[in-house]
Write a protein that holds these residues in place. Structure first.
Motif, short mmCIF file in Angstrom:
data_model
loop_
_atom_site.label_atom_id
_atom_site.label_comp_id
_atom_site.label_asym_id
_atom_site.label_seq_id
_atom_site.Cartn_x
_atom_site.Cartn_y
_atom_site.Cartn_z
N ASP A 1 -8.57 -8.35 -10.92
CA ASP A 1 -8.78 -9.19 -12.10
C ASP A 1 -10.11 -9.91 -11.93
N ALA A 2 -11.00 -9.74 -12.89
CA ALA A 2 -12.32 -10.37 -12.80
C ALA A 2 -12.59 -11.32 -13.96
N PHE A 3 -11.56 -11.64 -14.73
CA PHE A 3 -11.76 -12.50 -15.91
C PHE A 3 -12.88 -11.92 -16.78
N ASN A 4 -13.81 -12.77 -17.21
CA ASN A 4 -14.99 -12.30 -17.97
C ASN A 4 -16.28 -12.59 -17.21
N THR A 5 -16.23 -12.44 -15.90
CA THR A 5 -17.32 -12.85 -15.03
C THR A 5 -18.48 -11.87 -14.97
N PHE A 6 -18.34 -10.69 -15.54
CA PHE A 6 -19.29 -9.60 -15.37
C PHE A 6 -19.44 -9.20 -13.90
N TYR A 7 -18.49 -9.61 -13.08
CA TYR A 7 -18.43 -9.24 -11.67
C TYR A 7 -19.58 -9.82 -10.86
N VAL A 8 -20.25 -10.84 -11.38
CA VAL A 8 -21.37 -11.47 -10.68
C VAL A 8 -21.08 -12.95 -10.50
N ASP A 9 -21.92 -13.62 -9.74
CA ASP A 9 -21.82 -15.06 -9.57
C ASP A 9 -22.45 -15.80 -10.74
N GLY A 10 -21.73 -16.79 -11.27
CA GLY A 10 -22.33 -17.73 -12.20
C GLY A 10 -22.28 -17.37 -13.67
N TYR A 11 -21.86 -16.17 -14.02
CA TYR A 11 -21.89 -15.79 -15.44
C TYR A 11 -20.84 -16.55 -16.24
N GLN A 12 -19.63 -16.71 -15.69
CA GLN A 12 -18.54 -17.38 -16.40
C GLN A 12 -18.18 -18.70 -15.71
N ASN A 13 -18.53 -19.80 -16.33
CA ASN A 13 -18.14 -21.14 -15.86
C ASN A 13 -18.49 -21.38 -14.39
N GLY A 14 -19.57 -20.77 -13.94
CA GLY A 14 -20.01 -20.98 -12.57
C GLY A 14 -19.18 -20.27 -11.51
N LEU A 15 -18.22 -19.44 -11.92
CA LEU A 15 -17.37 -18.75 -10.95
C LEU A 15 -18.20 -17.79 -10.10
N LYS A 16 -17.99 -17.83 -8.80
CA LYS A 16 -18.73 -16.97 -7.89
C LYS A 16 -17.90 -15.71 -7.59
#
Length: 275
Positions: A115-130
């Motif tokens: 599960d990667a939420f909507n992070t685009f699998y990178v650091d910082g794209y979604q709400n600062g998530l790493k």
């Protein structure tokens, strides 16, 4: 009568011991059945993200009977708005892998769907998530420690759809020593234009030589209004750079009909590495 019974019992015990001795050093037999194991909503407590993260995992037919066997692994990524259950509930993943193993399209392998939420699998794209840090520091090491993964580069594969097509491509070419092959399905391969989500073409073109990079397939529907043009663009740039890759245009849109077929095609290609 008791003596006769005793002799028969002793003969049976001796026969069993002989059979055991003969088979003791043999490799476990590969048992092909019609069942693979799908474990849903497994969890990892992430220190990097400060929360519990979920994943699904498919274990091959003989995972519980061939306990000395280690398996290739495929990391299979979901798209924007999805989660770890998408490939199981919408993508028919369990059945597709079950059929592929049974029909020897590819060797039995482990399939991991995070599960990667909507992070685009990178650091910082979604709400600062790493997320990228989590994947490499915690998730992948945990999977390959807890399950019998043959964790050599030549036995590690990655694929994904849409946002996950970007994530899979980004990981394949940012960490080329980790994966041997990547399949992008309707991937957002031009990224989002930020430093953390660059065009995949720019990542690849930055290498001085391409010999050690993973194999790569880009697969996109010709009626896909979201990413068809960007896939064409990245393909053209990779051709100009001299990067050898497979590019597939076929009829389809940005939906599960297209992605289920894409997964079948991906398994055929992965099978060329595992069989």
């Amino acid at each position: 009568m008791n003596t006769v019974k005793t002799n028969i019992v002793l003969l049976l015990i001796g026969f069993i011991l002989i059979l055991s001795a003969c088979s003791e050093d043999k490799e476990p037999e590969l048992v092909i059945t019609d069942n693979v194991s799908l474990l849903s909503d497994q969890t990892i407590n992430s220190t990097v993200l400060g929360q519990t993260m979920k994943f699904n995992i498919i274990l091959p037919n003989d995972y519980y009977t061939n306990t000395n066997r280690y398996y290739p692994v495929l990391y299979l990524f979901h798209g924007m708005g999805g989660n770890n259950n998408d490939w199981a509930t919408h993508g028919n993943a369990k059945q597709l892998f079950q059929d592929a193993f049974k029909n020897e399209v590819l060797a039995p392998m482990i399939v991991v769907m995070p599960d990667a939420f909507n992070t685009f699998y990178v650091d910082g794209y979604q709400n600062g998530l790493k997320y990228e840090s989590y994947f490499w520091e915690e998730f992948l090491p945990s999977i390959e420690r807890e399950y019998r993964v043959d964790a050599k580069r030549e036995n590690r594969f990655i694929a994904g759809l849409s946002m996950g097509g970007f994530g899979a491509s980004y990981y394949a070419f940012t960490y080329p020593d980790k994966f041997t092959y990547c399949y992008s399905m309707s991937g957002a391969v031009e990224g989002i234009g930020s430093d953390s989500t660059p065009s995949i073409a720019d990542i690849i073109k930055a290498y001085k030589s391409f010999g050690d990079l993973p194999g790569y397939t880009m697969d996109c529907g010709t009626s896909d209004p979201l990413v068809f043009t960007s896939n064409q663009s990245v393909h053209a740039k990779l051709l100009d750079a001299g990067f050898d890759h497979e590019y597939i245009e076929r009829e389809g849109v940005h939906d599960w009909v297209f992605w289920r077929k894409a997964l079948e095609m991906a398994l055929e290609r992965i099978g060329q590495y595992t069989n």
